[in-house]
Design a protein around this motif. Sequence first.
Motif, PDB file in Angstrom:
ATOM      1  N   GLN A 175     -53.381  -0.241  15.016  1.00 43.14           N
ATOM      2  CA  GLN A 175     -54.706   0.391  15.046  1.00 43.14           C
ATOM      3  C   GLN A 175     -54.644   1.917  15.130  1.00 43.14           C
ATOM      4  O   GLN A 175     -55.565   2.564  15.614  1.00 43.14           O
ATOM      5  N   GLN A 176     -53.558   2.495  14.598  1.00 42.28           N
ATOM      6  CA  GLN A 176     -53.483   3.948  14.494  1.00 42.28           C
ATOM      7  C   GLN A 176     -54.024   4.440  13.150  1.00 42.28           C
ATOM      8  O   GLN A 176     -54.324   5.610  12.993  1.00 42.28           O
ATOM      9  N   ILE A 177     -54.139   3.522  12.182  1.00 39.07           N
ATOM     10  CA  ILE A 177     -54.736   3.806  10.866  1.00 39.07           C
ATOM     11  C   ILE A 177     -55.681   2.666  10.536  1.00 39.07           C
ATOM     12  O   ILE A 177     -55.360   1.495  10.767  1.00 39.07           O
TER      13      ILE A 177
ATOM     14  N   MET B 295     -44.846  11.732  20.728  1.00 38.24           N
ATOM     15  CA  MET B 295     -43.951  12.879  20.596  1.00 38.24           C
ATOM     16  C   MET B 295     -44.773  14.151  20.485  1.00 38.24           C
ATOM     17  O   MET B 295     -45.545  14.332  19.555  1.00 38.24           O
ATOM     18  N   GLU B 296     -44.644  15.039  21.462  1.00 36.67           N
ATOM     19  CA  GLU B 296     -45.338  16.314  21.437  1.00 36.67           C
ATOM     20  C   GLU B 296     -44.319  17.422  21.305  1.00 36.67           C
ATOM     21  O   GLU B 296     -43.318  17.443  22.020  1.00 36.67           O
ATOM     22  N   PRO B 297     -44.518  18.374  20.357  1.00 37.28           N
ATOM     23  CA  PRO B 297     -43.567  19.464  20.182  1.00 37.28           C
ATOM     24  C   PRO B 297     -43.518  20.343  21.420  1.00 37.28           C
ATOM     25  O   PRO B 297     -44.437  20.372  22.238  1.00 37.28           O
ATOM     26  N   ALA B 298     -42.426  21.078  21.545  1.00 40.14           N
ATOM     27  CA  ALA B 298     -42.274  21.976  22.687  1.00 40.14           C
ATOM     28  C   ALA B 298     -43.309  23.086  22.638  1.00 40.14           C
ATOM     29  O   ALA B 298     -43.670  23.579  21.580  1.00 40.14           O
TER      30      ALA B 298
ATOM     31  N   ARG C 161     -44.458   7.612  10.895  1.00 36.83           N
ATOM     32  CA  ARG C 161     -44.900   7.443  12.277  1.00 36.83           C
ATOM     33  C   ARG C 161     -45.049   8.791  12.968  1.00 36.83           C
ATOM     34  O   ARG C 161     -46.044   9.047  13.653  1.00 36.83           O
ATOM     35  N   ASP C 162     -44.067   9.674  12.786  1.00 35.55           N
ATOM     36  CA  ASP C 162     -44.121  10.994  13.424  1.00 35.55           C
ATOM     37  C   ASP C 162     -45.336  11.787  12.955  1.00 35.55           C
ATOM     38  O   ASP C 162     -46.015  12.446  13.758  1.00 35.55           O
ATOM     39  N   ALA C 163     -45.608  11.736  11.649  1.00 38.78           N
ATOM     40  CA  ALA C 163     -46.732  12.495  11.093  1.00 38.78           C
ATOM     41  C   ALA C 163     -48.061  11.976  11.615  1.00 38.78           C
ATOM     42  O   ALA C 163     -48.960  12.756  11.976  1.00 38.78           O
ATOM     43  N   VAL C 164     -48.219  10.662  11.659  1.00 39.21           N
ATOM     44  CA  VAL C 164     -49.475  10.073  12.144  1.00 39.21           C
ATOM     45  C   VAL C 164     -49.675  10.384  13.619  1.00 39.21           C
ATOM     46  O   VAL C 164     -50.789  10.720  14.057  1.00 39.21           O
ATOM     47  N   GLN C 165     -48.615  10.302  14.414  1.00 36.38           N
ATOM     48  CA  GLN C 165     -48.732  10.607  15.836  1.00 36.38           C
ATOM     49  C   GLN C 165     -49.123  12.067  16.062  1.00 36.38           C
ATOM     50  O   GLN C 165     -49.965  12.369  16.918  1.00 36.38           O
ATOM     51  N   LEU C 166     -48.527  12.980  15.306  1.00 38.05           N
ATOM     52  CA  LEU C 166     -48.873  14.391  15.470  1.00 38.05           C
ATOM     53  C   LEU C 166     -50.309  14.658  15.032  1.00 38.05           C
ATOM     54  O   LEU C 166     -51.023  15.452  15.652  1.00 38.05           O
ATOM     55  N   ALA C 167     -50.756  13.990  13.960  1.00 38.68           N
ATOM     56  CA  ALA C 167     -52.139  14.163  13.509  1.00 38.68           C
ATOM     57  C   ALA C 167     -53.125  13.664  14.565  1.00 38.68           C
ATOM     58  O   ALA C 167     -54.123  14.329  14.871  1.00 38.68           O
ATOM     59  N   CYS C 168     -52.838  12.507  15.142  1.00 31.80           N
ATOM     60  CA  CYS C 168     -53.722  11.971  16.182  1.00 31.80           C
ATOM     61  C   CYS C 168     -53.743  12.900  17.395  1.00 31.80           C
ATOM     62  O   CYS C 168     -54.805  13.159  17.981  1.00 31.80           O
ATOM     63  N   HIS C 169     -52.577  13.418  17.768  1.00 31.88           N
ATOM     64  CA  HIS C 169     -52.492  14.332  18.914  1.00 31.88           C
ATOM     65  C   HIS C 169     -53.251  15.631  18.625  1.00 31.88           C
ATOM     66  O   HIS C 169     -54.004  16.124  19.479  1.00 31.88           O
ATOM     67  N   THR C 170     -53.074  16.181  17.435  1.00 31.00           N
ATOM     68  CA  THR C 170     -53.707  17.455  17.088  1.00 31.00           C
ATOM     69  C   THR C 170     -55.228  17.331  17.029  1.00 31.00           C
ATOM     70  O   THR C 170     -55.946  18.242  17.466  1.00 31.00           O
ATOM     71  N   LEU C 171     -55.711  16.210  16.512  1.00 30.21           N
ATOM     72  CA  LEU C 171     -57.157  16.028  16.342  1.00 30.21           C
ATOM     73  C   LEU C 171     -57.806  15.305  17.523  1.00 30.21           C
ATOM     74  O   LEU C 171     -59.030  15.117  17.524  1.00 30.21           O
TER      75      LEU C 171
ATOM     76  N   ASP D 106     -30.725  27.231   7.189  1.00 30.37           N
ATOM     77  CA  ASP D 106     -31.293  26.618   5.987  1.00 30.37           C
ATOM     78  C   ASP D 106     -32.222  25.479   6.401  1.00 30.37           C
ATOM     79  O   ASP D 106     -31.770  24.467   6.946  1.00 30.37           O
ATOM     80  N   TRP D 107     -33.522  25.635   6.136  1.00 32.33           N
ATOM     81  CA  TRP D 107     -34.514  24.645   6.537  1.00 32.33           C
ATOM     82  C   TRP D 107     -35.071  23.913   5.329  1.00 32.33           C
ATOM     83  O   TRP D 107     -35.273  24.494   4.269  1.00 32.33           O
ATOM     84  N   ARG D 108     -35.334  22.616   5.485  1.00 28.24           N
ATOM     85  CA  ARG D 108     -35.903  21.808   4.400  1.00 28.24           C
ATOM     86  C   ARG D 108     -37.123  21.069   4.934  1.00 28.24           C
ATOM     87  O   ARG D 108     -37.169  20.660   6.106  1.00 28.24           O
ATOM     88  N   LEU D 109     -38.111  20.914   4.073  1.00 30.37           N
ATOM     89  CA  LEU D 109     -39.321  20.186   4.450  1.00 30.37           C
ATOM     90  C   LEU D 109     -39.025  18.695   4.597  1.00 30.37           C
ATOM     91  O   LEU D 109     -38.362  18.096   3.742  1.00 30.37           O
ATOM     92  N   ASP D 110     -39.527  18.101   5.679  1.00 28.74           N
ATOM     93  CA  ASP D 110     -39.477  16.650   5.839  1.00 28.74           C
ATOM     94  C   ASP D 110     -40.760  16.017   5.312  1.00 28.74           C
ATOM     95  O   ASP D 110     -40.728  15.055   4.558  1.00 28.74           O
ATOM     96  N   TRP D 111     -41.894  16.579   5.730  1.00 26.81           N
ATOM     97  CA  TRP D 111     -43.176  16.070   5.260  1.00 26.81           C
ATOM     98  C   TRP D 111     -44.264  17.126   5.474  1.00 26.81           C
ATOM     99  O   TRP D 111     -44.112  18.033   6.283  1.00 26.81           O
ATOM    100  N   VAL D 112     -45.331  16.974   4.703  1.00 20.85           N
ATOM    101  CA  VAL D 112     -46.531  17.805   4.846  1.00 20.85           C
ATOM    102  C   VAL D 112     -47.724  16.860   4.915  1.00 20.85           C
ATOM    103  O   VAL D 112     -47.894  15.994   4.047  1.00 20.85           O
ATOM    104  N   LEU D 113     -48.537  17.013   5.944  1.00 17.88           N
ATOM    105  CA  LEU D 113     -49.739  16.194   6.097  1.00 17.88           C
ATOM    106  C   LEU D 113     -50.955  17.099   5.969  1.00 17.88           C
ATOM    107  O   LEU D 113     -51.046  18.127   6.636  1.00 17.88           O
ATOM    108  N   ARG D 114     -51.876  16.725   5.095  1.00 19.14           N
ATOM    109  CA  ARG D 114     -53.131  17.464   4.938  1.00 19.14           C
ATOM    110  C   ARG D 114     -54.271  16.582   5.463  1.00 19.14           C
ATOM    111  O   ARG D 114     -54.408  15.433   5.038  1.00 19.14           O
ATOM    112  N   TYR D 115     -55.066  17.125   6.362  1.00 21.02           N
ATOM    113  CA  TYR D 115     -56.166  16.333   6.909  1.00 21.02           C
ATOM    114  C   TYR D 115     -57.507  16.989   6.591  1.00 21.02           C
ATOM    115  O   TYR D 115     -57.609  18.208   6.437  1.00 21.02           O
TER     116      TYR D 115
END
Length: 278
Positions: A161-163, A1-4, A111-121, A245-254
């Motif tokens: 094997q993603q983590i 999943m890649e953001p727009a 799953r979404d957070a790990v996929q975005l972290a792998c994509h970003t890095l 009105d926006w709410r946080l789903d998750w925050v990932l710190r790497y």
Amino acid sequence: MEPADLTKSTGAGELLQHAAKLTLRLHYRNLVNRSRLKKKCPGSPGEELRDCIEATLSDWFSKPRPPTEHYPETVDFFIDEATDAITPEEREELKVSVKLFLCESSQSSIRDAVQLACHTLAVSQLDSVIIAPPGPQEGESQTLANLQPFWEQLESLVRNQQIAAIGTSDLDKDLLEQLYNWAQVKPSSNQVNLASCCVMPPDLTAFAKEFDIQLLTHNDPKELMSAATFQEVLQEGVQDPNIGDWRLDWVLRYSVIVESRGIIKSKGYLVSAGKASP
């Protein structure tokens, strides 16, 4: 999943009015390089996160954005030229360490957070992930039943094997033992907040030593950023009070660490938020 991609987008306020989700990719060096912050160091992890959001939104607004006729479902805020991507040549000497703060109870967030972290890095696997699940209801304590759905998602990502290794945060000896005995993939680490515990509890230390679980310390608050604070920072950064009105789903710190030297090469945050139902 890649953001727009927002390089073909218009103003952020208008985008957020039509979007259902948003992501923020926050590079720490973008924060420290900003002249307005050179004389100021964030005093806490929450302040650091807020400053990173403000810096990224400010830089995003400084770039011209052509209008678009199509509104993406997910709005992605990031700085075009900022990247912490790891090249294949340097991957072997670097360790990617992650802490995932879950603000909602959706297991798919992991799953979404790990996929975005792998994509970003630009990596296929994270070396370690420590999970901080949503806190229990007021007056209740964390239980194994609360942890199990999240841990099963982490185990699935280990099998894929993603983590490589998974860990926990703020578990006492009894709960850590329960998780260890139940889990198929055992926790490799457990973080302890020394703000509430000046010395490692002897029973926790003994159990961790017996089963080769690394005990780490941290100073993260139970709530990294409140819903009200996030909404405030977003409205100020987007410069539009009518974004919904926006709410946080998750925050990932790497953190990307040079293992041979024990120094941090880069660090940053990934943030996902959803629009609250009317």
